[in-house]
Design a protein around this motif. Sequence first.
Motif, PDB file in Angstrom:
ATOM      1  N   GLU A 135      81.909  62.240  53.776  1.00  0.00           N
ATOM      2  CA  GLU A 135      81.599  62.603  54.987  1.00  0.00           C
ATOM      3  C   GLU A 135      82.202  61.583  56.073  1.00  0.00           C
ATOM      4  O   GLU A 135      82.745  61.965  57.014  1.00  0.00           O
ATOM      5  N   GLN A 136      82.193  60.223  55.596  1.00  0.00           N
ATOM      6  CA  GLN A 136      82.807  59.313  56.433  1.00  0.00           C
ATOM      7  C   GLN A 136      84.462  59.538  56.656  1.00  0.00           C
ATOM      8  O   GLN A 136      84.873  59.723  57.889  1.00  0.00           O
ATOM      9  N   ALA A 137      85.023  59.901  55.637  1.00  0.00           N
ATOM     10  CA  ALA A 137      86.342  60.478  55.872  1.00  0.00           C
ATOM     11  C   ALA A 137      86.580  61.550  56.516  1.00  0.00           C
ATOM     12  O   ALA A 137      87.737  61.554  57.251  1.00  0.00           O
ATOM     13  N   GLU A 140      86.501  60.547  60.246  1.00  0.00           N
ATOM     14  CA  GLU A 140      87.437  59.923  60.765  1.00  0.00           C
ATOM     15  C   GLU A 140      88.797  60.840  60.941  1.00  0.00           C
ATOM     16  O   GLU A 140      89.496  60.731  61.643  1.00  0.00           O
ATOM     17  N   SER A 141      88.824  61.759  59.897  1.00  0.00           N
ATOM     18  CA  SER A 141      89.986  62.948  59.973  1.00  0.00           C
ATOM     19  C   SER A 141      89.637  63.783  61.402  1.00  0.00           C
ATOM     20  O   SER A 141      90.651  63.905  61.963  1.00  0.00           O
ATOM     21  N   ASP A 142      88.484  64.094  61.731  1.00  0.00           N
ATOM     22  CA  ASP A 142      88.244  64.740  62.928  1.00  0.00           C
ATOM     23  C   ASP A 142      88.785  63.980  64.085  1.00  0.00           C
ATOM     24  O   ASP A 142      89.083  64.346  65.069  1.00  0.00           O
ATOM     25  N   LEU A 143      88.107  62.767  64.191  1.00  0.00           N
ATOM     26  CA  LEU A 143      88.488  61.871  65.258  1.00  0.00           C
ATOM     27  C   LEU A 143      89.808  61.621  65.614  1.00  0.00           C
ATOM     28  O   LEU A 143      90.490  61.610  66.390  1.00  0.00           O
ATOM     29  N   SER A 144      90.755  61.401  64.090  1.00  0.00           N
ATOM     30  CA  SER A 144      92.096  61.437  64.479  1.00  0.00           C
ATOM     31  C   SER A 144      92.881  62.522  65.135  1.00  0.00           C
ATOM     32  O   SER A 144      93.800  62.391  65.917  1.00  0.00           O
ATOM     33  N   PHE A 145      92.102  63.874  64.517  1.00  0.00           N
ATOM     34  CA  PHE A 145      92.892  65.026  65.004  1.00  0.00           C
ATOM     35  C   PHE A 145      92.419  65.007  66.452  1.00  0.00           C
ATOM     36  O   PHE A 145      93.362  65.575  67.290  1.00  0.00           O
TER      37      PHE A 145
END
Length: 160
Positions: A135-137, A140-145
């Motif tokens: 869930e954390q990963a 983080e991926s959503d935020l990076s995108f």
Amino acid sequence: MKKALEACMPTTIHHWCIWHIMKKIPSKLNEYKGHADIEQEMSQVVWNSHSKDSFDRNWNYFLLNFGLVDNKWLSDLYEDRHIWVPIYLDHHFWAGMKSTQRSESMDSFFNKFITRNSSLIQFVKQYDNYLGSREQAERESDLSFKMCTLIKSLGKSKRN
């Protein structure tokens, strides 16, 4: 099982797992000399045929080369090639899954959480930790995108 699947899920496309088929080769063909070579060559034919015609030619050559023309198991496999040979399944959408992926990934997945001596409580705790890290990963991926999209849009607005 085939009839039950067809009756319960008539629009579902079912295919066999190549991993399970290949795993049976030693037990099904161990009476033949060079069954390790047979296994390697069969794998080559299955994975490296780039058309249905080339698969058929390669399969027939494979059978002749190893003296397997009369082998019932291989004859039955050939008859059902449309549900396990990759080139025969290429016109179906599989969402990026390969036929070996489920068994390989499930084994790999559960080996992270359980051993022979694990209790159910240990498994649940480990599994919960894993879900939290996934869930954390994902966050983080959503935020990076989102950041990447924002930076691109800012760059475009500066050029205009």
